[in-house]
Write a protein that holds these residues in place. Structure first.
Motif, PDB file in Angstrom:
ATOM      1  N   GLN A  66       0.832  -1.247  -0.046  1.00  0.00           N
ATOM      2  CA  GLN A  66       0.131  -0.165  -0.059  1.00  0.00           C
ATOM      3  C   GLN A  66       1.086   1.207   0.023  1.00  0.00           C
ATOM      4  O   GLN A  66       1.691   1.361   0.986  1.00  0.00           O
ATOM      5  CB  GLN A  66      -0.868   0.164   1.434  1.00  0.00           C
ATOM      6  N   SER A  87      -1.018  -6.274  -7.724  1.00  0.00           N
ATOM      7  CA  SER A  87      -2.116  -6.213  -6.814  1.00  0.00           C
ATOM      8  C   SER A  87      -2.002  -5.088  -5.529  1.00  0.00           C
ATOM      9  O   SER A  87      -2.269  -4.972  -4.485  1.00  0.00           O
ATOM     10  CB  SER A  87      -2.665  -7.511  -6.101  1.00  0.00           C
ATOM     11  N   MET A  89      -1.819  -1.259  -4.109  1.00  0.00           N
ATOM     12  CA  MET A  89      -2.853  -0.172  -4.119  1.00  0.00           C
ATOM     13  C   MET A  89      -2.068   1.155  -3.774  1.00  0.00           C
ATOM     14  O   MET A  89      -1.165   1.310  -2.926  1.00  0.00           O
ATOM     15  CB  MET A  89      -3.893  -0.408  -2.699  1.00  0.00           C
ATOM     16  N   ASN A 112      -3.462  -5.490 -11.915  1.00  0.00           N
ATOM     17  CA  ASN A 112      -4.346  -5.630 -10.964  1.00  0.00           C
ATOM     18  C   ASN A 112      -4.093  -4.741 -10.063  1.00  0.00           C
ATOM     19  O   ASN A 112      -4.402  -4.843  -8.951  1.00  0.00           O
ATOM     20  CB  ASN A 112      -4.700  -6.922 -10.405  1.00  0.00           C
ATOM     21  N   ARG A 114      -4.604  -1.251  -7.732  1.00  0.00           N
ATOM     22  CA  ARG A 114      -5.846  -0.567  -7.445  1.00  0.00           C
ATOM     23  C   ARG A 114      -5.443   0.902  -7.359  1.00  0.00           C
ATOM     24  O   ARG A 114      -4.513   1.342  -6.489  1.00  0.00           O
ATOM     25  CB  ARG A 114      -6.440  -1.004  -6.145  1.00  0.00           C
ATOM     26  N   TYR A 116      -5.923   5.048  -6.956  1.00  0.00           N
ATOM     27  CA  TYR A 116      -7.026   6.359  -6.551  1.00  0.00           C
ATOM     28  C   TYR A 116      -6.044   7.543  -7.164  1.00  0.00           C
ATOM     29  O   TYR A 116      -5.159   7.971  -6.712  1.00  0.00           O
ATOM     30  CB  TYR A 116      -7.196   6.486  -5.160  1.00  0.00           C
ATOM     31  N   ASP A 136      -8.613  -7.719 -12.793  1.00  0.00           N
ATOM     32  CA  ASP A 136      -9.037  -7.267 -11.710  1.00  0.00           C
ATOM     33  C   ASP A 136      -8.417  -5.595 -11.370  1.00  0.00           C
ATOM     34  O   ASP A 136      -8.140  -5.282 -10.180  1.00  0.00           O
ATOM     35  CB  ASP A 136      -8.770  -7.942 -10.364  1.00  0.00           C
ATOM     36  N   GLN A 138      -8.635  -1.791 -10.960  1.00  0.00           N
ATOM     37  CA  GLN A 138      -9.518  -0.832 -10.214  1.00  0.00           C
ATOM     38  C   GLN A 138      -8.940   0.447 -10.326  1.00  0.00           C
ATOM     39  O   GLN A 138      -7.885   0.856  -9.575  1.00  0.00           O
ATOM     40  CB  GLN A 138      -9.902  -1.336  -8.950  1.00  0.00           C
ATOM     41  N   TYR A 140      -9.782   4.395  -9.682  1.00  0.00           N
ATOM     42  CA  TYR A 140     -10.733   5.502  -8.953  1.00  0.00           C
ATOM     43  C   TYR A 140     -10.428   6.861  -9.524  1.00  0.00           C
ATOM     44  O   TYR A 140      -9.190   7.269  -9.181  1.00  0.00           O
ATOM     45  CB  TYR A 140     -10.833   5.236  -7.297  1.00  0.00           C
ATOM     46  N   SER A 166     -12.633  -5.817 -14.160  1.00  0.00           N
ATOM     47  CA  SER A 166     -11.436  -4.409 -14.007  1.00  0.00           C
ATOM     48  C   SER A 166     -12.917  -3.409 -14.150  1.00  0.00           C
ATOM     49  O   SER A 166     -13.572  -3.372 -15.182  1.00  0.00           O
ATOM     50  CB  SER A 166     -10.797  -4.503 -15.476  1.00  0.00           C
TER      51      SER A 166
END
Length: 319
Positions: A66, A87, A89, A112, A114, A116, A136, A138, A140, A166
């Motif tokens: 993260q 994976s 974030m 994959n 994530r 923001y 997957d 993602q 934002y 996705s």
């Protein structure tokens, strides 16, 4: 070495806010020979007042990690090995700019993730030549695809799996109420009723999963307090500038008033001097016998009457 696996790496609070002049926060995870060097780690630069640079150099070096990017500054991420950022974030909603480069050309490097994106519009960049296969992914982004810049080279090498989920999460609010499934052409349509292009930072990420990010719900209150501080500071500086302008204008007015008074006093003095000279001249003429004699002589010369001349001559003799 995987010494930083599951670790929390805290970037120092530095820069203008802390009164310290320092460089950027840079983190290097692993080497080409290492595995999972920073897997499941938390790199927290949210309160840092400098740019963040993260280099994932080993296999799976940032796997499921993260990354909390700095508020109001930039974040640069390089994923340079197989599954280096799989994976992972990335929380950069309050950053000025986010840039991730997926540079492993033999296999997946950033699949994959994530992400923001910054909410200030068109400052979220994905590039590289990795052959990522996303099922997957993602993203934002308040402004949807208006806010995300994906390099053409990356689109050609990476792909969106058609059997995956996705998603693009959009809508101009902190809840990201709109979403759509990303197609193989790297596009989907966000709900137009919820989407407007965002051009300024006007909120915080209230739906961010705090259990995963390591941040509490108090982050929203902290951001609002920071924004209020900027407003108060702006008002204070405005008042200071107005006070300085008022003092300068009053000073200029005082100088002009003093100059005007000096000119008036000078004119009065000159008039008084002129009157004194006139009075002195008249006094000298009336008391000087020579002047009287000259005046009488002039009168004698100018007179045509013999008797009047004799009278004037007699007066001169008497005097």
């Amino acid at each position: 070495s995987n010494a930083c696996r599951n670790a929390t790496i805290q970037c120092p609070t530095q820069g203008v806010a802390a009164g310290v002049v320092a460089g950027n926060c840079s983190v290097i995870c692993g080497s080409p020979q290492s595995t999972e060097s920073c897997a499941n780690a938390v790199i927290d630069a949210a309160d840092s007042r400098s740019d963040l640079n993260v280099y994932a150099m080993g296999v799976s070096s940032l796997y499921e990690a993260q990354i909390m990017a700095p508020s109001f500054f930039n974040a640069y991420i390089q994923c340079n090995e197989e599954h280096a950022c799989t994976s992972t974030m990335f929380v950069a909603n309050e950053s000025d700019m986010f840039d991730i480069a997926c540079n492993y050309n033999a296999s997946d490097a950033c699949e994959n993730i994530r992400l923001y994106c910054p909410i200030n519009g068109q400052n979220c960049f994905i590039s590289g030549f990795a052959s990522d296969v996303h099922n997957d992914l993602q993203i934002y982004a308040r402004g949807g695809w208006n806010d995300v810049m994906i390099d053409d080279e990356y689109k050609q090498n990476a792909e969106i799996a058609t059997d995956g989920m996705s998603m693009m999460h959009c809508a101009d609010n902190a809840d990201y109420d709109g979403e759509c499934v990303i197609g193989a052409d790297w596009f989907c349509v966000c709900p137009s009723s919820l989407l407007t292009t965002t051009t300024a930072m006007n909120g915080t990420l209230s739906t961010l999963e705090t259990t995963e990010s390591g941040h509490s719900d108090d982050d929203d209150g902290l951001t609002r307090s920071r924004e209020l501080g900027y407003i108060v500071g702006g008002v204070f500086m405005g008042c200071v500038c107005m006070s300085i302008c008022a003092c300068f204008c009053y000073w200029q007015w005082g100088i002009k008033r003093i100059d005007k008074k000096k000119n008036t006093d000078s004119e009065k003095y000159q008039r008084v001097q002129s009157d004194d000279v006139d009075q002195a001249t008249e006094k000298n003429i009336s008391h000087d016998p020579t002047n009287l004699e000259m005046g009488a002589h002039t009168s004698l010369v100018e007179s045509d009457d013999e008797e009047e001349k004799e009278e004037i001559q007699a007066n001169i003799t008497d005097k």
